[in-house]
Design a protein around this motif. Structure first.
Motif, short mmCIF file in Angstrom:
data_model
loop_
_atom_site.label_atom_id
_atom_site.label_comp_id
_atom_site.label_asym_id
_atom_site.label_seq_id
_atom_site.Cartn_x
_atom_site.Cartn_y
_atom_site.Cartn_z
N ARG A 171 -1.40 -41.94 5.17
CA ARG A 171 -1.33 -40.74 6.00
C ARG A 171 -2.54 -39.86 5.71
NH1 ARG A 171 3.78 -39.22 8.27
NH2 ARG A 171 5.22 -40.99 8.14
N GLY A 241 1.94 -40.26 10.78
CA GLY A 241 1.31 -39.03 10.32
C GLY A 241 0.04 -38.65 11.05
N LEU A 246 1.94 -32.91 12.18
CA LEU A 246 2.53 -33.66 11.08
C LEU A 246 1.65 -33.61 9.84
CD1 LEU A 246 3.76 -36.80 13.06
CD2 LEU A 246 5.12 -34.82 12.31
N ALA A 247 0.34 -33.69 10.02
CA ALA A 247 -0.57 -33.60 8.86
C ALA A 247 -0.49 -32.22 8.22
CB ALA A 247 -1.99 -33.91 9.29
N ALA A 250 2.83 -31.91 6.28
CA ALA A 250 2.83 -32.64 5.02
C ALA A 250 1.93 -31.98 3.98
CB ALA A 250 2.37 -34.08 5.28
#
Length: 320
Positions: A171, A241, A246-247, A250
């Motif tokens: 990811r 990811g 989403l990145a 995270a």
């Protein structure tokens, strides 16, 4: 705010005026008649999805002044890229080796013409690209064709790197993702097509001028990040990811809603920068300024056109 509300709010804040070619709907009907003739395995449901996807309307928003004949060329090219995207990112996606072969076959056709065959690009996808590339190859100078092929190569290289990441469950960080997204979005492929429509190709030193490159890169970010918000629900299940929301979620350990808000605020800041950069572009002289203006407008239409098309196309979950 919901994701949909964020998308509509950003659209309302976008200072770029919306435009749409008067030929778009006729070209969309032409496309729906063309694709089965090329041998694409399209049943009635698949044709319905293509109709609601509205690829001709997307092309018509990015190139509102194109003739109907040229809009057919652009729509065929856009459709090819969307079909490739589906092949590389769908549930039965190509593996990295197959994507690399597709890249090599595509570049063989773009550089060598339709008589040069390569095992990585065959069947309906090859026939569609042969059709779409015919007029640009005939009308545009060699330096433009090379520039376009280089942009396609970078896009497919990015697609390959994303596939490798997914295969290895890697990811990307936010910084890594932003750089990779600039390639996978295909925005850089759309920019040279402004010159195809206008018939005024820019000299390479002007096209690659640092300020024009910064405008293009910022426009790419704007349309890519907007798309990431729109495709969040789908990407959560399939992207590994590879989505800015989403990145961000995270990397910073925040909720989805907070990540969406952070991406939206980053979009707003980039839009302010985009407007300032466009205003700072200098004159290149009377022989080139009109073509430079066309280029800058084309980058802007790519941003606004992506926004408007995203909100009307059935390609995204909020509109399906």
């Amino acid at each position: 705010m919901t994701t949909g509300e964020v998308l509509w709010a950003l659209r309302a804040e976008c200072p770029i005026p919306a435009r749409l070619s008067p030929h778009a709907d006729r070209v969309q009907q032409w496309l729906l008649g063309l694709l089965p003739e090329l041998g694409l395995p399209l049943d009635e449901a698949a044709l319905h999805r293509l109709a609601r996807g509205g690829f001709a309307r997307y092309a018509g928003r990015l190139y509102p002044d194109a003739s109907e004949a040229d809009l057919r060329v652009l729509t065929a090219l856009f459709t090819w890229f969307f079909l490739v995207d589906d092949a590389c990112d769908g549930p039965h996606r190509l593996d990295p080796a197959q994507i690399r072969a597709l890249r090599d076959g595509t570049l063989a056709l773009l550089h060598g013409g339709p008589r040069l065959r390569h095992g990585g690009l065959t069947g309906p996808l090859r026939r569609l690209l042969v059709l779409a590339w015919r007029e640009p190859r005939r009308r545009m100078p060699a330096r433009w064709r090379l520039r376009f092929a280089d942009a396609v190569a970078r896009h497919l290289d990015g697609t390959w790197r994303e596939a490798v990441n997914k295969e290895t469950a890697r990811r990307p960080s936010v910084g890594e993702y932003v750089e990779l997204r600039r390639e996978t979005s295909a925005a850089e492929v759309s920019y040279p097509l402004v010159e195809f429509v206008s018939g005024r190709p820019l000299p390479d030193p002007v096209y690659h001028h640092p300020l024009l490159r910064q405008v293009a890169r910022t426009g790419n970010d704007l349309l890519s990040w907007y798309n990431d918000i729109a495709s969040l629900d789908r990407d959560r299940a399939t992207s590994g990811g590879h989505n800015l929301v989403l990145a961000t979620q995270a990397e910073w350990g925040v909720s989805t809603a907070e990540a969406v808000d952070r991406v939206a605020e980053r979009w707003r800041e980039s839009m302010r920068q985009f407007e300032a950069l466009r205003a700072a572009v200098p004159s290149f002289g009377p022989a080139l300024d009109e073509a430079v203006t066309d280029h800058l407008d084309g980058v802007a239409y790519a941003v606004r056109g992506t926004i408007d098309w995203t909100l009307e196309s059935a390609r995204y979950p909020t509109n399906a």
